[in-house]
Design a protein around this motif. Structure first.
Motif, PDB file in Angstrom:
ATOM      1  N   LEU A 192       0.836  -1.204   0.000  1.00  0.00           N
ATOM      2  CA  LEU A 192       0.000   0.000   0.000  1.00  0.00           C
ATOM      3  C   LEU A 192       0.871   1.255   0.000  1.00  0.00           C
ATOM      4  CD1 LEU A 192      -2.743  -1.203   2.512  1.00  0.00           C
ATOM      5  CD2 LEU A 192      -2.944  -0.972   0.014  1.00  0.00           C
ATOM      6  N   SER A 193       1.983   1.197   0.755  1.00  0.00           N
ATOM      7  CA  SER A 193       2.883   2.352   0.755  1.00  0.00           C
ATOM      8  C   SER A 193       3.453   2.610  -0.637  1.00  0.00           C
ATOM      9  CB  SER A 193       4.030   2.126   1.748  1.00  0.00           C
ATOM     10  OG  SER A 193       3.527   1.995   3.059  1.00  0.00           O
ATOM     11  N   MET A 194       3.769   1.545  -1.321  1.00  0.00           N
ATOM     12  CA  MET A 194       4.258   1.694  -2.698  1.00  0.00           C
ATOM     13  C   MET A 194       3.220   2.415  -3.553  1.00  0.00           C
ATOM     14  SD  MET A 194       5.924  -2.115  -3.290  1.00  0.00           S
ATOM     15  CE  MET A 194       5.866  -1.960  -5.083  1.00  0.00           C
ATOM     16  N   ALA A 195       1.970   1.966  -3.403  1.00  0.00           N
ATOM     17  CA  ALA A 195       0.895   2.596  -4.180  1.00  0.00           C
ATOM     18  C   ALA A 195       0.803   4.084  -3.848  1.00  0.00           C
ATOM     19  CB  ALA A 195      -0.431   1.887  -3.906  1.00  0.00           C
ATOM     20  N   GLY A 196       0.957   4.404  -2.570  1.00  0.00           N
ATOM     21  CA  GLY A 196       0.914   5.803  -2.156  1.00  0.00           C
ATOM     22  C   GLY A 196       2.047   6.600  -2.786  1.00  0.00           C
ATOM     23  N   ARG A 197       3.255   6.028  -2.730  1.00  0.00           N
ATOM     24  CA  ARG A 197       4.395   6.744  -3.294  1.00  0.00           C
ATOM     25  C   ARG A 197       4.243   6.924  -4.808  1.00  0.00           C
ATOM     26  NH1 ARG A 197       7.343   3.524   0.499  1.00  0.00           N
ATOM     27  NH2 ARG A 197       7.965   1.999  -1.069  1.00  0.00           N
ATOM     28  N   MET A 198       3.757   5.883  -5.468  1.00  0.00           N
ATOM     29  CA  MET A 198       3.650   5.940  -6.918  1.00  0.00           C
ATOM     30  C   MET A 198       2.609   6.939  -7.378  1.00  0.00           C
ATOM     31  SD  MET A 198       3.793   1.921  -7.789  1.00  0.00           S
ATOM     32  CE  MET A 198       3.088   2.236  -9.393  1.00  0.00           C
ATOM     33  N   THR A 199       1.483   7.004  -6.646  1.00  0.00           N
ATOM     34  CA  THR A 199       0.381   7.855  -7.079  1.00  0.00           C
ATOM     35  C   THR A 199       0.442   9.241  -6.455  1.00  0.00           C
ATOM     36  OG1 THR A 199      -0.995   7.065  -5.265  1.00  0.00           O
ATOM     37  CG2 THR A 199      -1.173   5.874  -7.366  1.00  0.00           C
ATOM     38  N   GLY A 220      -6.769   5.712 -12.171  1.00  0.00           N
ATOM     39  CA  GLY A 220      -5.332   5.765 -11.916  1.00  0.00           C
ATOM     40  C   GLY A 220      -4.922   5.194 -10.582  1.00  0.00           C
ATOM     41  N   ALA A 221      -5.812   4.436  -9.977  1.00  0.00           N
ATOM     42  CA  ALA A 221      -5.455   3.813  -8.700  1.00  0.00           C
ATOM     43  C   ALA A 221      -4.864   2.431  -8.943  1.00  0.00           C
ATOM     44  CB  ALA A 221      -6.689   3.708  -7.802  1.00  0.00           C
ATOM     45  N   VAL A 222      -4.168   1.958  -7.934  1.00  0.00           N
ATOM     46  CA  VAL A 222      -3.481   0.676  -8.007  1.00  0.00           C
ATOM     47  C   VAL A 222      -4.346  -0.374  -7.314  1.00  0.00           C
ATOM     48  CG1 VAL A 222      -1.434  -0.562  -7.180  1.00  0.00           C
ATOM     49  CG2 VAL A 222      -1.215   1.799  -8.032  1.00  0.00           C
ATOM     50  N   GLY A 253      -6.125  -8.536 -13.314  1.00  0.00           N
ATOM     51  CA  GLY A 253      -5.922  -7.100 -13.252  1.00  0.00           C
ATOM     52  C   GLY A 253      -5.170  -6.569 -12.055  1.00  0.00           C
ATOM     53  N   ALA A 254      -4.737  -7.421 -11.158  1.00  0.00           N
ATOM     54  CA  ALA A 254      -4.031  -6.925  -9.981  1.00  0.00           C
ATOM     55  C   ALA A 254      -2.693  -6.315 -10.380  1.00  0.00           C
ATOM     56  CB  ALA A 254      -3.810  -8.053  -8.981  1.00  0.00           C
ATOM     57  N   ASP A 255      -2.338  -5.222  -9.706  1.00  0.00           N
ATOM     58  CA  ASP A 255      -1.059  -4.568  -9.971  1.00  0.00           C
ATOM     59  C   ASP A 255       0.021  -5.025  -8.997  1.00  0.00           C
ATOM     60  OD1 ASP A 255      -2.023  -2.667 -12.051  1.00  0.00           O
ATOM     61  OD2 ASP A 255      -3.294  -2.008 -10.381  1.00  0.00           O
ATOM     62  N   ILE A 256      -0.381  -5.131  -7.749  1.00  0.00           N
ATOM     63  CA  ILE A 256       0.533  -5.629  -6.721  1.00  0.00           C
ATOM     64  C   ILE A 256      -0.183  -6.764  -6.009  1.00  0.00           C
ATOM     65  CG2 ILE A 256       1.897  -5.073  -4.671  1.00  0.00           C
ATOM     66  CD1 ILE A 256       1.844  -2.158  -5.417  1.00  0.00           C
ATOM     67  N   VAL A 257       0.488  -7.889  -5.924  1.00  0.00           N
ATOM     68  CA  VAL A 257      -0.072  -9.036  -5.208  1.00  0.00           C
ATOM     69  C   VAL A 257       0.869  -9.328  -4.047  1.00  0.00           C
ATOM     70  CG1 VAL A 257      -0.777 -11.444  -5.374  1.00  0.00           C
ATOM     71  CG2 VAL A 257      -1.079  -9.907  -7.334  1.00  0.00           C
ATOM     72  N   CYS A 258       0.304  -9.458  -2.866  1.00  0.00           N
ATOM     73  CA  CYS A 258       1.160  -9.611  -1.690  1.00  0.00           C
ATOM     74  C   CYS A 258       0.503 -10.565  -0.716  1.00  0.00           C
ATOM     75  CB  CYS A 258       1.403  -8.255  -1.028  1.00  0.00           C
ATOM     76  SG  CYS A 258      -0.118  -7.389  -0.593  1.00  0.00           S
ATOM     77  N   GLY A 259       1.277 -11.027   0.234  1.00  0.00           N
ATOM     78  CA  GLY A 259       0.732 -11.941   1.217  1.00  0.00           C
ATOM     79  C   GLY A 259       1.828 -12.697   1.926  1.00  0.00           C
ATOM     80  N   PHE A 301       7.014   0.231 -10.663  1.00  0.00           N
ATOM     81  CA  PHE A 301       6.709  -0.564  -9.470  1.00  0.00           C
ATOM     82  C   PHE A 301       7.987  -1.084  -8.810  1.00  0.00           C
ATOM     83  CE2 PHE A 301       2.675  -0.522 -11.581  1.00  0.00           C
ATOM     84  CZ  PHE A 301       1.714  -0.678 -10.599  1.00  0.00           C
ATOM     85  N   VAL A 302       8.850  -1.628  -9.630  1.00  0.00           N
ATOM     86  CA  VAL A 302      10.044  -2.283  -9.083  1.00  0.00           C
ATOM     87  C   VAL A 302      10.855  -1.302  -8.254  1.00  0.00           C
ATOM     88  CG1 VAL A 302      12.235  -3.387  -9.689  1.00  0.00           C
ATOM     89  CG2 VAL A 302      10.134  -3.985 -10.939  1.00  0.00           C
ATOM     90  N   MET A 303      10.992  -0.089  -8.747  1.00  0.00           N
ATOM     91  CA  MET A 303      11.848   0.866  -8.053  1.00  0.00           C
ATOM     92  C   MET A 303      11.242   1.319  -6.719  1.00  0.00           C
ATOM     93  SD  MET A 303      14.559   0.875  -9.767  1.00  0.00           S
ATOM     94  CE  MET A 303      15.495   2.239  -9.057  1.00  0.00           C
ATOM     95  N   GLU A 304       9.976   1.021  -6.496  1.00  0.00           N
ATOM     96  CA  GLU A 304       9.367   1.350  -5.208  1.00  0.00           C
ATOM     97  C   GLU A 304       9.484   0.219  -4.192  1.00  0.00           C
ATOM     98  OE1 GLU A 304       8.508   4.146  -4.135  1.00  0.00           O
ATOM     99  OE2 GLU A 304       8.698   5.190  -6.057  1.00  0.00           O
ATOM    100  N   MET A 305       9.990  -0.920  -4.619  1.00  0.00           N
ATOM    101  CA  MET A 305      10.079  -2.043  -3.681  1.00  0.00           C
ATOM    102  C   MET A 305      11.284  -1.844  -2.765  1.00  0.00           C
ATOM    103  SD  MET A 305       9.179  -5.124  -6.342  1.00  0.00           S
ATOM    104  CE  MET A 305       8.690  -6.404  -5.187  1.00  0.00           C
TER     105      MET A 305
END
Lengths: 492, 521, 521, 492
Positions: A151-158, A239-241, A261-267, A294-298
């Motif tokens: 979620l933080s990645m999504a925040g930073r990206m958007t 434009g949301a993730v 359609g998922a952009d980030i899958v986590c678990g 995406f990768v650069m936000e990991m």
């Protein structure tokens, strides 16, 4: 204990050696080395600790006796899940991660630790096939952290703050995520309908200030989200993730979120070859498409293939190392440190052993046993399923009509050697089955619950209450005080 | 071995392990559950996982393990700041019991009395070791513990109505970078202080930086240079004077166990890296375990759930109103907690002090040996003793030969030794950090120093040998330039095949077919 | 690694593990038990064992392990006759429970029902697999089982009053040498038969050798050539015709499980090598486990104690009057018995047949590949199929290049493969015996054959590479001439130091001092 | 089970592979390979075996449940010895022998199996220090075999048949030895006096037809032989060999037999780092002086140091390989085969960990606990020690005066969770203590036996019998029917 103190873990306590070393450095005693520690700060007495057990045999007897006080799920029949699952761990998995070379290594370089780099690259690759995504990280701590970071990645990206929570989330996970992201993100809860996302309501609240839509599948109650693609489309339109939290255990048979359609899958990877360990063996994965944005936000390490001086040979190394906090301190993305690499190696071995057919067979067993348990429990008069969604592994039953509280069922069945599940509300019980829960085990649970229902019926008649509202809400409030989605603490 | 990537070993139809079959009675009741999946939920193509017999999987990973250099195998003093010590095998053996591995965290606490007692006791022992009042073992590593430190600090100030006012965190350049990173992640601005010319933390600089905006100082002591801050009490007092909290990163505690304690210097909160100081294995990079120890004032903010003692029983309590909540699932990394308990119990007070004393003896002994190597130096605090580690520099050797510290580290691997090269920021030029801990014998320290001396000689006399290393590893000099280019990096096998061979652009079938092709070829 | 001999690593005063102290209460009651030992019984100088910290001992042995090539690590088809198959890790894991490791054999049988049931069940399953009536699992290896075979045969003839008359045992040259050796040890004269020109056991030779003096025939089938004796029934009948017993060495049973059975061919007694055919690990040379299976007539002679079933309980009975008694302590090599039980249970009837069929498929496939290598041949039974192994010959290559089979075997180790060279007697010239078992994939068999082909090429094109091997091992070409000279052989470190340095001629102090000297040096 | 049958242990059951391999060898089916097996011998039906558990999880559950029926010495307080002993096994020992590289290796050559050769050479060398002898074999099966072979060696060396058995021998060991040697040797039993050798009686029966004097120390009852040197001198005077069977556990404090004139020292290594394993983990050692006359009679493998092409490097190889049956078949010395190498590696690791001080400390604990248990039990009215000899680890008590049979004590104490020992005669009980038996454990035994004595006194008064004759002999006959030294079966 010997006199002078010599310990097997500390070779240079051998008196002759200690004297020789002090002489070599020209020190009269070890005290000299502490010259910078002010006298006022010196403890000046021995630590007040229990008498040690320096003989290994005494230590072993003591710890073994302590642990023998536990009564494990080998002895109790367990239907507990809620974040930690009882799956079978093939012996080869334990063998590999028990190898000294993996167990005791740490942060060596790609040359001397080639095996570690390859094993973790393979973990990434095997998870990638299961998830149908091209990028997977070296594991972070656990699924909680993976979700918070996603979620933080999504925040930073958007550059946006709003996050729509479309699913029922495990309370402890929500607790972690909220405290982690609250400076940067605002979580907004969209109530589920029949245990899965209310797509229309989510869509209605989407806007160009939404960073992410967060879906959990299976959800807190084991419900599988059926309308992921619709959620993805709606999110993408503004434009949301789309962040999907999941357990990968079912993807031998279920469509992976990336294909919906998922952009980030986590678990969490605990289901993939890790024992229950009293909840102490979790690892978090974050998977994205091979998109540098995406990768650069990991924040985690990513091991990649590289060529070497020998044509055709594979070497390994860190991909985009300069993303990380090792390199950038507070300018990096969150941080990276000792996380859960060994569990990643374990999950890799697990997937390599299972193969496509093993994951398919497993998925089928889980679906079949879940359905069987649902049917059998719901066939008990007064017991109903909590919802009509498709479930994997976990589901809820509602005991209102049986005039039983979830807590009383737990107490009564524990006395019979059964852990029937986790109470979610006053009358709601979360039941979990896996490939370790045989038909006979399920039948035993059903018989035990059935027995309680019979007795409850005799004792009290049937005090009918609305089985889908009061019980549920009270219970949630009771258990999850700090995580109910009512107040959004915000940080100014 | 030159062991292929596991996908290259796949043979269609082989099985590594079988899953229990669906019982006929279940099948009869539920029908074809896979076939009945709704449209879109049934996976169309199976995941392209490799197909291998069980022995081949085992062999593959055993061979990979032999291509790895565990702490059990080498003289692992080169991973400075990491406290690579002996992780006793008996502890691995003790935790392997089903009494622990097969325990579910939500079982009746009456069925978990053994593990709950161990958690509680370990917390109490760490409270005594740190001088603090309360301890949590929930975090999964050192950086996670640093996060919990700052999260508690944040909650504390918020509870006091100062959340909006205190927006800054002060740290030092030789504190672990996660202090800065975690503070940033928690929303703080980070002020980083550099040491004085002697390498000691600069008290004047601290005083200049402190203000009512300061939420906390977050410092390591001894720092990663092995230098202990003699004015640490003054640092803490200065922070307190402006209403800030003092947070102690005790990643480097190995040299001061039983010598001095965090609370005695006035700290409000501290953490230990259990996997470093308390002897749990590093697992190729985790799982670790962190311990957060706090004063009574901060106790309400600790993560939950908490294990508490009631008479002779141990019970589980949900965290209170002001707790930062769950920092991870359940009770933390339980296997490591039990290992740490066993490690402390094997040593006791006298043993912990012997750990500390021997770690500093070993470090100062090794420093003597290393400084005898021409070209090696230990910047800062010249002539003074260090605590448990030293950040050295090959700057002189580099100026003379052009050989970098990184090249020397790679060459060391040819001798079955190594050191890690992550010493960001490069404040010390051509750095290497050695931390011998208490676990290595004098003979082993001599051996390690001799390897460095030999490589330094090579750097002068046959620099190409060093530059073209490694020579005795499975892999050879690796080209790392691909790894920073999004067009060329390959983070997974499927991405590699897609990018380099155009295979399996979407979905799973591609690389599986490819693997099959190779076997058939 | 070039790991020293462990004595060279000794440092005075170090400890590897500590023993529990004598309690004060015990000390008070018994005084100085060592000081009170009678003259001559108190050891004067401590044994000169090395002194090492725990981690150093561990590291030493881990490094040695990495200098070893276990079956888990290589394509171990080169140890023909040894049936190197996959020993499933799950079985090692299952037996590691204290429920088995901490069980004493004289405990109340009611407290040992699990292990007794497993022993009983394993015996019953092996009875079915062999067709025999009764089974014993007491023996500790294949040769021990052969000993038990002949010991029972001896007891049988004695019980019938023919002990003095029947003084001869007949075996074949391609049966395992222990058949001859054990018969000799039991006091018999041994007659060894050679095969007919096609390599088949020679029935006419047998008939000529049989007489009323014959106690038994002791034969392997298939023999170590992989050739099955098609006249095996005639062999047994011929033995019976003169009153002799027929003993079947089933070391090579892996290819015939579920295909044909010992009793069906009329044998009176047979044995299996459990560690070969039934998947227990070979342990660097043991412990193994043998199973002796006999007809009802021989059942009274089986070793004891026996596990028997009474209703739902399992009980222990001392061996009867005619039993050969104890062939070893208690019930045999229990860890292997439990492993074998688990192995059979994992496979079942269909699985055992798949084992056999796949083992012969693999063998015939590998034979096809090997015979494509110029210089390799498979003497005897040309053009016919083999069962589970083949004894090949490099004679053609040797004649052409002078390179011996032994040299090729050493060179193979450079490729991470090997074969063992003990093929006494050297009836087949320049022999090598390959037995792929069921455990290796086609790709691995291809890899093994490719290594042999490459070495054969080297033998022709660069013979010195082969002759000077090994090139990639820890040690180098070793001089074995010292090992046959009593003046120079050194079977222990103390003998080495005494013979080569004159140290510690008698008693223990010598080499300890020497070790100390080396550390100090 | 899958259809077609594919098994994880058998990779080439994969149908495509199987077909490809058959094609490559030109066979229509595997049946062709069995052409030499006559049709009449074909089984023609599936073996009648239990339904398999092909899923590892099912197998694990089944075997674990079976073994869980056992109740081990972790749960019962055990004073059982009689050949298998409960000593502590340091974790590092299990770690080393659990390594795949050692566990699954077999008969490799000194190059690729350098580690195995060195580990076993070291085992030989470490045992040699403990025993103060220059030659030790790679382990044979167990102490029974080692003793049988040692006596056979003496027979071959001397060309004589008579063996004087000077000690009390474990019945099962005697059974093995007798059947093994009876073709070549005649065992003659010289009754012990006060549990140790009757030196005068042995001397009186010695002559130049005696191959060996066989002494056991500690003996069957744990008695330590005090007059070994006298026995050695007497034997040597007539050219006989002194064979000493022993357990090496005490030689940190006790004088090793080699320093008291023993020629061949043999026994079992189970005490040195091997678990009890229900009696299933034994290894036999044979130690001799570095005298070719002895060495060339040893049937086992002997690993020796050798030089290599690299100066200063140690290589390894087989010493005098052509002694063995591998080379000579029936012309060799007995035979050699798969024996107990892994246990030898374990014992080597054990001795390396213990070191001189560890073995000394252990010896002292054993002596002290033995003496303590003797004193405490003998202090119970009616309970007496079986003899006056020095004992290590094991000793007997005589219950005659307490009017208790050994069997009744065992039965009664088992009900209290205690295995008090092994009955040797009607009233004689063999009790074993080790470093695993704490003072508290011993006190518990003493209290339990004391309780029985009290009750027996109340029940029956005291039916006094001669406590050293009737009971003992009856018991021996009862238990050891096949091994009493009355009839010497001889082979013509």
């Amino acid at each position: 204990m010997t006199e002078p103190f010599v310990h097997p873990y500390i070779p240079n306590t051998a008196p002759e050696t200690r004297a020789a070393m002090l002489a070599a450095v020209g020190a009269a005693s070890v005290d000299e080395f502490y010259a910078d520690v002010p006298e006022a700060l010196r403890l000046g007495r021995p630590l007040d600790l229990p008498e040690p057990l320096v003989a290994e045999q005494d230590l072993a007897r003591h710890v073994t006796a302590l642990l023998a006080k536990n009564v494990s799920t080998h002895e109790k029949l367990s239907f507990l899940g809620a974040g930690t699952y009882h799956h079978y761990v093939p012996a080869v998995v334990d063998e590999v991660i028990g190898r000294s070379e993996f167990l005791t290594a740490y942060a060596g370089e790609p040359y001397e630790d080639h095996g570690r780099f390859q094993a973790l690259f393979q973990y990434q690759s095997l998870m990638a096939e299961l998830l149908a995504m091209d990028v997977v990280n070296v594991p972070t701590y656990d699924g909680f952290q993976a979700t918070a970071t996603s979620l933080s990645m999504a925040g930073r990206m958007t550059g946006r703050r709003r996050v729509l929570v479309a699913s029922d989330v495990l309370p402890a996970k929500l607790s972690k995520v909220r405290d982690y992201v609250r400076v940067h993100l605002d979580l907004e809860f969209v109530a589920t309908v029949d245990a899965t996302a209310d797509v229309a309501a989510v869509a209605a609240r989407l806007g160009d200030d939404v960073a992410a839509v967060w879906v959990e599948t299976p959800s807190r109650t084991g419900a599988v989200e059926a309308r992921l693609q619709e959620l993805a489309d709606a999110a993408h339109a503004v434009g949301a993730v789309l962040v999907v939290g999941t357990d990968p255990i079912g993807y031998g048979v279920l469509t992976p979120p990336a294909e919906q359609g998922a952009d980030i899958v986590c678990g969490d990877i605990q289901s993939l070859g890790l024992h229950q360990w009293f909840g102490g063996a979790h690892g978090g994965f974050i998977a994205v498409h091979d998109d540098a944005r995406f990768v650069m936000e990991m924040p985690s390490r990513l091991f990649g293939l590289a060529t070497t001086d020998v044509p055709g040979e594979f070497g390994f190394g860190d991909v985009a190392y300069d993303r990380t906090s090792f390199a950038l301190r507070e300018e990096g993305k969150e941080w990276v440190g000792t996380a859960a690499a060994l569990w990643g190696i374990a999950a890799g071995v697990y997937l390599a052993l299972m193969g496509p057919q093993g994951m398919r067979d497993l998925g089928e067993v889980l679906l079949a046993r879940t359905r069987y348990a649902q049917q059998a429990l719901a066939a008990i008069p007064g017991v109903a399923l909590g919802d009509g969604a498709l479930h994997l592994r976990e589901f809820t039953i509602d005991l209102s009509d049986a005039a039983l509280t979830a807590g009383s069922v737990v107490a009564a069945l524990r006395a019979q050697g059964i852990e029937p599940g986790v109470p979610l509300g006053e009358h709601e019980l979360l039941v979990c089955v896996t490939e370790m829960t045989s038909q006979r085990d399920i039948d035993r649970l059903v018989a035990a619950v059935g027995g309680l229902v019979d007795r409850a019926g005799l004792d009290s008649g049937s005090a009918l209450v609305d089985r889908r509202t009061a019980g549920l809400d009270t219970g949630s409030a009771l258990l999850d005080r700090r995580t109910t989605p009512t107040s959004q603490e915000q940080y100014a | 071995w030159d062991e292929p990537i596991i996908f290259e070993l796949s043979t269609p139809g082989e099985r590594g392990v079988l899953v229990t079959p669906v019982e006929p009675g279940v099948r009869a009741a539920v029908g074809d559950v896979v076939g009945d999946l709704p449209d879109g939920l049934r996976r169309s193509a199976p995941p392209a996982l490799p197909e291998l017999g069980q022995m081949r999987v085992l062999k593959h990973y055993l061979r990979l393990s032999q291509e790895n250099l565990g702490a059990d195998l080498n003289v692992d003093v080169g991973q400075g700041t990491c406290t690579m010590k002996y992780a006793p095998k008996v502890n691995d053996q003790l935790i392997a019991t089903p009494d622990l591995t097969a325990l579910h965290p939500l079982q009746d606490p009456d069925d978990a009395q053994g593990v709950l007692e161990i958690i509680w006791q370990t917390e109490r022992m760490l409270a005594e070791i740190s001088g603090m009042d309360r301890v949590s073992l929930h975090t999964q590593g050192g950086s996670a513990a640093i996060w919990a430190n700052i999260a508690m600090i944040r909650a504390f100030h918020e509870a006091n109505g100062e959340g909006a006012q205190r927006r800054e965190v002060i740290t030092t350049i030789f504190s672990h970078p996660s202090n800065a990173a975690a503070a940033k992640a928690a929303g703080y601005e980070v002020i980083t202080l550099h040491p004085d010319p002697d390498g000691y933390p600069d008290l004047a600089a601290l005083r200049a930086a402190l203000s009512p905006r300061t939420a906390a100082i977050m410092v390591t002591n001894p720092e990663d240079t092995g230098i202990y801050n003699p004015a640490i009490t003054e640092w803490v007092d200065a922070a307190h004077a402006v209403g800030a909290l003092a947070s102690y990163d005790q990643a480097n505690a190995n040299g001061i166990l039983g010598i001095t304690r965090a609370r005695d210097a006035g700290f409000d909160v501290c953490h230990f890296n259990i996997h470093k100081t308390f002897g749990t294995p590093h697992g190729s990079g985790g799982p670790g375990t962190g311990a957060n120890a706090v004063s009574e004032a901060l106790a309400p903010f600790l993560p939950g759930p908490r294990v508490e003692r009631e008479g002779d029983r141990f019970v589980v309590r949900e965290a209170g109103e002001r707790s930062i909540g769950s920092v991870g699932p359940f009770f933390g990394v339980v296997p490591n907690i039990v290992r740490a308990y066993a490690w402390i119990m094997a040593l006791g007070a006298e043993g912990l002090r012997a750990v500390a004393e021997t770690a500093v003896l070993n470090n100062n002994y090794l420093m003597t040996k290393v400084l005898e190597i021409p070209g090696a130096s230990a910047p800062y605090a010249t002539g003074r003793r260090r605590i448990e580690q030293v950040r050295y520099s090959w700057q002189e050797l580099f100026e003379e030969t052009g050989i970098t510290s990184e090249e020397i580290g790679v060459r060391a691997s040819d001798f079955g030794m190594h050191y890690w090269t992550s010493h960001h920021p490069y404040v010390v030029p051509q750095p290497f950090t050695l931390e011998p801990t208490e676990s290595y014998s004098m003979a082993e320290l001599d051996e390690y120093a001799a390897v460095l001396a030999e490589i330094a000689r090579e750097a002068r006399e046959e620099p190409e040998t060093v530059r073209s290393a490694p020579h005795r590893q499975t892999v050879h000099h690796t080209h790392h330039d691909d790894l920073d280019d999004p067009e060329r990096w390959a983070i997974t096998w499927r991405a590699y095949r897609r990018k380099y061979f155009g295979a399996g652009a979407v979905g799973g079938a591609g690389s599986g077919d490819a693997a099959a092709d190779e076997v058939a070829a």
